[in-house]
Write a protein that holds these residues in place. Sequence first.
Motif, PDB file in Angstrom:
ATOM      1  N   LYS A 138       0.830  -1.206   0.000  1.00 56.44           N
ATOM      2  CA  LYS A 138       0.000   0.000   0.000  1.00 56.44           C
ATOM      3  C   LYS A 138       0.861   1.251   0.000  1.00 56.44           C
ATOM      4  CE  LYS A 138      -4.034  -1.997   2.302  1.00 56.44           C
ATOM      5  NZ  LYS A 138      -4.821  -2.024   3.533  1.00 56.44           N
ATOM      6  N   ALA A 139       1.944   1.240   0.784  1.00 57.00           N
ATOM      7  CA  ALA A 139       2.828   2.402   0.842  1.00 57.00           C
ATOM      8  C   ALA A 139       3.498   2.641  -0.508  1.00 57.00           C
ATOM      9  CB  ALA A 139       3.882   2.206   1.931  1.00 57.00           C
ATOM     10  N   LEU A 140       3.960   1.574  -1.164  1.00 62.65           N
ATOM     11  CA  LEU A 140       4.583   1.720  -2.472  1.00 62.65           C
ATOM     12  C   LEU A 140       3.579   2.221  -3.510  1.00 62.65           C
ATOM     13  CD1 LEU A 140       6.836  -1.454  -2.585  1.00 62.65           C
ATOM     14  CD2 LEU A 140       7.579   0.928  -2.424  1.00 62.65           C
ATOM     15  N   ALA A 141       2.349   1.742  -3.429  1.00 61.17           N
ATOM     16  CA  ALA A 141       1.315   2.206  -4.353  1.00 61.17           C
ATOM     17  C   ALA A 141       1.035   3.691  -4.134  1.00 61.17           C
ATOM     18  CB  ALA A 141       0.040   1.392  -4.180  1.00 61.17           C
ATOM     19  N   MET A 157       4.447  14.044 -11.742  1.00 62.24           N
ATOM     20  CA  MET A 157       4.880  14.080 -13.136  1.00 62.24           C
ATOM     21  C   MET A 157       3.799  14.695 -14.027  1.00 62.24           C
ATOM     22  SD  MET A 157       7.919  13.029 -13.097  1.00 62.24           S
ATOM     23  CE  MET A 157       8.265  12.774 -14.814  1.00 62.24           C
ATOM     24  N   ALA A 158       2.540  14.418 -13.730  1.00 66.92           N
ATOM     25  CA  ALA A 158       1.446  14.993 -14.511  1.00 66.92           C
ATOM     26  C   ALA A 158       1.386  16.500 -14.311  1.00 66.92           C
ATOM     27  CB  ALA A 158       0.121  14.347 -14.117  1.00 66.92           C
ATOM     28  N   ALA A 159       1.692  16.964 -13.107  1.00 68.09           N
ATOM     29  CA  ALA A 159       1.678  18.400 -12.842  1.00 68.09           C
ATOM     30  C   ALA A 159       2.864  19.096 -13.495  1.00 68.09           C
ATOM     31  CB  ALA A 159       1.689  18.645 -11.336  1.00 68.09           C
ATOM     32  N   ILE A 160       3.988  18.415 -13.599  1.00 67.84           N
ATOM     33  CA  ILE A 160       5.191  19.007 -14.179  1.00 67.84           C
ATOM     34  C   ILE A 160       5.138  18.995 -15.697  1.00 67.84           C
ATOM     35  CG2 ILE A 160       7.686  18.664 -14.466  1.00 67.84           C
ATOM     36  CD1 ILE A 160       7.745  17.652 -11.581  1.00 67.84           C
ATOM     37  N   ALA A 161       4.578  17.980 -16.297  1.00 68.45           N
ATOM     38  CA  ALA A 161       4.595  17.796 -17.752  1.00 68.45           C
ATOM     39  C   ALA A 161       4.048  18.995 -18.522  1.00 68.45           C
ATOM     40  CB  ALA A 161       3.851  16.520 -18.116  1.00 68.45           C
ATOM     41  N   PRO A 162       2.889  19.564 -18.179  1.00 64.00           N
ATOM     42  CA  PRO A 162       2.388  20.717 -18.960  1.00 64.00           C
ATOM     43  C   PRO A 162       3.292  21.938 -18.846  1.00 64.00           C
ATOM     44  CG  PRO A 162       0.615  19.745 -17.666  1.00 64.00           C
ATOM     45  CD  PRO A 162       1.884  19.095 -17.249  1.00 64.00           C
ATOM     46  N   THR A 163       3.909  22.185 -17.717  1.00 67.49           N
ATOM     47  CA  THR A 163       4.756  23.365 -17.569  1.00 67.49           C
ATOM     48  C   THR A 163       6.044  23.194 -18.356  1.00 67.49           C
ATOM     49  OG1 THR A 163       5.740  22.463 -15.551  1.00 67.49           O
ATOM     50  CG2 THR A 163       3.845  23.914 -15.301  1.00 67.49           C
ATOM     51  N   ASN A 164       6.557  22.001 -18.508  1.00 69.40           N
ATOM     52  CA  ASN A 164       7.772  21.790 -19.292  1.00 69.40           C
ATOM     53  C   ASN A 164       7.522  21.978 -20.783  1.00 69.40           C
ATOM     54  OD1 ASN A 164       9.366  21.274 -17.113  1.00 69.40           O
ATOM     55  ND2 ASN A 164       9.293  19.050 -17.285  1.00 69.40           N
ATOM     56  N   SER A 165       6.368  21.601 -21.278  1.00 66.62           N
ATOM     57  CA  SER A 165       6.095  21.711 -22.717  1.00 66.62           C
ATOM     58  C   SER A 165       5.746  23.141 -23.120  1.00 66.62           C
ATOM     59  CB  SER A 165       4.972  20.761 -23.115  1.00 66.62           C
ATOM     60  OG  SER A 165       3.787  21.119 -22.443  1.00 66.62           O
ATOM     61  N   SER A 166       5.428  24.019 -22.184  1.00 69.78           N
ATOM     62  CA  SER A 166       5.027  25.385 -22.523  1.00 69.78           C
ATOM     63  C   SER A 166       6.209  26.228 -22.967  1.00 69.78           C
ATOM     64  CB  SER A 166       4.329  26.037 -21.327  1.00 69.78           C
ATOM     65  OG  SER A 166       5.249  26.155 -20.255  1.00 69.78           O
ATOM     66  N   HIS A 167       7.425  25.876 -22.611  1.00 68.67           N
ATOM     67  CA  HIS A 167       8.571  26.704 -22.982  1.00 68.67           C
ATOM     68  C   HIS A 167       9.133  26.332 -24.364  1.00 68.67           C
ATOM     69  CE1 HIS A 167      10.814  23.165 -22.298  1.00 68.67           C
ATOM     70  NE2 HIS A 167      11.930  23.698 -21.882  1.00 68.67           N
ATOM     71  N   ALA A 221       1.615   6.585  -6.896  1.00 69.13           N
ATOM     72  CA  ALA A 221       0.530   7.485  -7.278  1.00 69.13           C
ATOM     73  C   ALA A 221       0.949   8.939  -7.102  1.00 69.13           C
ATOM     74  CB  ALA A 221      -0.723   7.179  -6.460  1.00 69.13           C
ATOM     75  N   ALA A 222       1.650   9.238  -6.023  1.00 68.37           N
ATOM     76  CA  ALA A 222       2.116  10.606  -5.792  1.00 68.37           C
ATOM     77  C   ALA A 222       3.114  11.020  -6.872  1.00 68.37           C
ATOM     78  CB  ALA A 222       2.752  10.711  -4.409  1.00 68.37           C
ATOM     79  N   LYS A 223       3.997  10.112  -7.270  1.00 65.28           N
ATOM     80  CA  LYS A 223       4.961  10.438  -8.327  1.00 65.28           C
ATOM     81  C   LYS A 223       4.252  10.657  -9.657  1.00 65.28           C
ATOM     82  CE  LYS A 223       9.155   8.389  -6.553  1.00 65.28           C
ATOM     83  NZ  LYS A 223      10.266   7.451  -6.777  1.00 65.28           N
TER      84      LYS A 223
END
Length: 130
Positions: free
Chosen positions: A87-90, A100-110, A94-96
């Motif tokens: 459960k802890a690994l899951a 990554m989903a939150a970071i992905a759009p900001t990286n592609s904007s530049h 999920a947090a990672k």
Amino acid sequence: QCPKHRNVCHSTKYLMLHVRDCTGLLSNGDVCPFPWCRKVKHLLYHLVSCEKGKECSICCPEKLPSNLVALTGLNQHRREKFRERTKALAAVAAAKRQQMAAIAPTNSSHIARQPASVTAPKKSIPSAAS
């Protein structure tokens, strides 16, 4: 220690070491010559991996000696700890993924995009007449 007790301890130690190290086959491909080897391996595997708990006819605590009852309790403890780790690994995974989903759009904007009016130069194809 009396010689009889020493012999029982030595035999038990030999059995456990043999069962731990034996693959079930000899180097020439023959089956292990000890008739108890395969049976003990299957029993130990069952005791370690049994999921039925009190419903199991093989490792039901009411029918086992106290040392094997302790082993079933240890197995239950191991299963619970395994579930907690899973459960802890899951949760970490999920947090990672969320991170990554939150970071992905900001990286592609530049990334600079070329305007639609800019086209690649045309390659001239030499004609056979020339």
